[in-house]
Write a protein that holds these residues in place. Structure first.
Motif, mmCIF file in Angstrom:
data_model
loop_
_atom_site.group_PDB
_atom_site.id
_atom_site.type_symbol
_atom_site.label_atom_id
_atom_site.label_comp_id
_atom_site.label_asym_id
_atom_site.label_seq_id
_atom_site.Cartn_x
_atom_site.Cartn_y
_atom_site.Cartn_z
ATOM 1 N N ILE A 1 -28.619 -13.816 -15.874
ATOM 2 C CA ILE A 1 -27.794 -14.392 -15.157
ATOM 3 C C ILE A 1 -29.072 -15.788 -14.098
ATOM 4 N N VAL A 2 -29.910 -14.163 -14.024
ATOM 5 C CA VAL A 2 -30.916 -14.585 -13.193
ATOM 6 C C VAL A 2 -31.964 -15.613 -14.355
ATOM 7 N N SER B 1 -30.348 -18.669 -15.240
ATOM 8 C CA SER B 1 -30.526 -19.700 -13.690
ATOM 9 C C SER B 1 -31.800 -20.446 -13.467
ATOM 10 N N ARG B 2 -33.086 -19.665 -13.315
ATOM 11 C CA ARG B 2 -33.968 -19.831 -13.348
ATOM 12 C C ARG B 2 -34.258 -21.045 -14.158
ATOM 13 N N THR C 1 -32.609 -23.223 -16.287
ATOM 14 C CA THR C 1 -31.931 -24.360 -16.311
ATOM 15 C C THR C 1 -31.328 -24.618 -15.063
ATOM 16 N N MET D 1 -29.195 -23.632 -13.236
ATOM 17 C CA MET D 1 -27.911 -23.681 -12.920
ATOM 18 C C MET D 1 -27.726 -22.957 -11.233
ATOM 19 N N THR D 2 -26.111 -22.890 -11.421
ATOM 20 C CA THR D 2 -26.245 -21.766 -10.099
ATOM 21 C C THR D 2 -25.929 -20.963 -10.313
ATOM 22 N N GLU D 3 -25.358 -18.988 -9.961
ATOM 23 C CA GLU D 3 -25.503 -17.927 -10.501
ATOM 24 C C GLU D 3 -24.155 -17.394 -11.529
ATOM 25 N N THR D 4 -23.107 -18.851 -10.983
ATOM 26 C CA THR D 4 -21.315 -19.043 -11.563
ATOM 27 C C THR D 4 -21.837 -19.841 -12.315
ATOM 28 N N GLU D 5 -22.198 -20.973 -12.742
ATOM 29 C CA GLU D 5 -22.437 -21.410 -13.835
ATOM 30 C C GLU D 5 -22.651 -20.701 -14.824
ATOM 31 N N SER D 6 -24.441 -19.760 -14.708
ATOM 32 C CA SER D 6 -24.945 -19.144 -15.588
ATOM 33 C C SER D 6 -23.818 -17.973 -16.198
#
Length: 115
Positions: free
Chosen positions: A92-93, A96-97, A99, A101-106
């Motif tokens: 997830i990290v 997120s890093r 792209t 994206m937020t964590e939820t989107e990830s």
């Protein structure tokens, strides 16, 4: 349409940076040969002067620049590798890093991957 409009060629689309170019440009920057690094990036990618300078400035400042993944090392492939080792939080990290994206989107992106 003016006379010169027909003579102009549309600019070639820029290619993404590959890791080899990033490494070579960074070596030139560290050797205080920044102009040569900008020229290298322009030649290898087709970027304009401002875009190539921004990329080299980012390298000089230690910021990341978008790099074309090597075959078999796309973001999805790297996420699948982490998931195979039960490292969901790291996946997830990573998404997120890379792209923005937020964590939820990830997490949604990761759930949508074929495994």
């Amino acid at each position: 349409m003016g006379f010169f409009d027909g003579l102009r060629k549309p600019p070639a689309p820029a290619r993404p940076l590959d890791q080899v170019t990033v490494d070579e440009a960074l070596a030139l920057v560290r050797a205080r040969r920044k102009i040569e690094a900008i020229k290298l990036v322009r030649e290898r990618t087709g970027m304009g002067l401002a875009e190539a300078k921004d990329a080299v400035d980012a390298l000089e400042e230690g910021r990341s620049v978008p790099v074309e993944p090597a075959p078999g090392h796309s973001l999805a492939d790297r996420v699948r590798e982490l998931l195979g080792r039960d490292r969901v939080a790291e996946a997830i990290v990573l998404v997120s890093r890379e792209t923005g994206m937020t964590e939820t989107e990830s997490a949604r992106f990761i759930d949508s991957l074929d495994r």
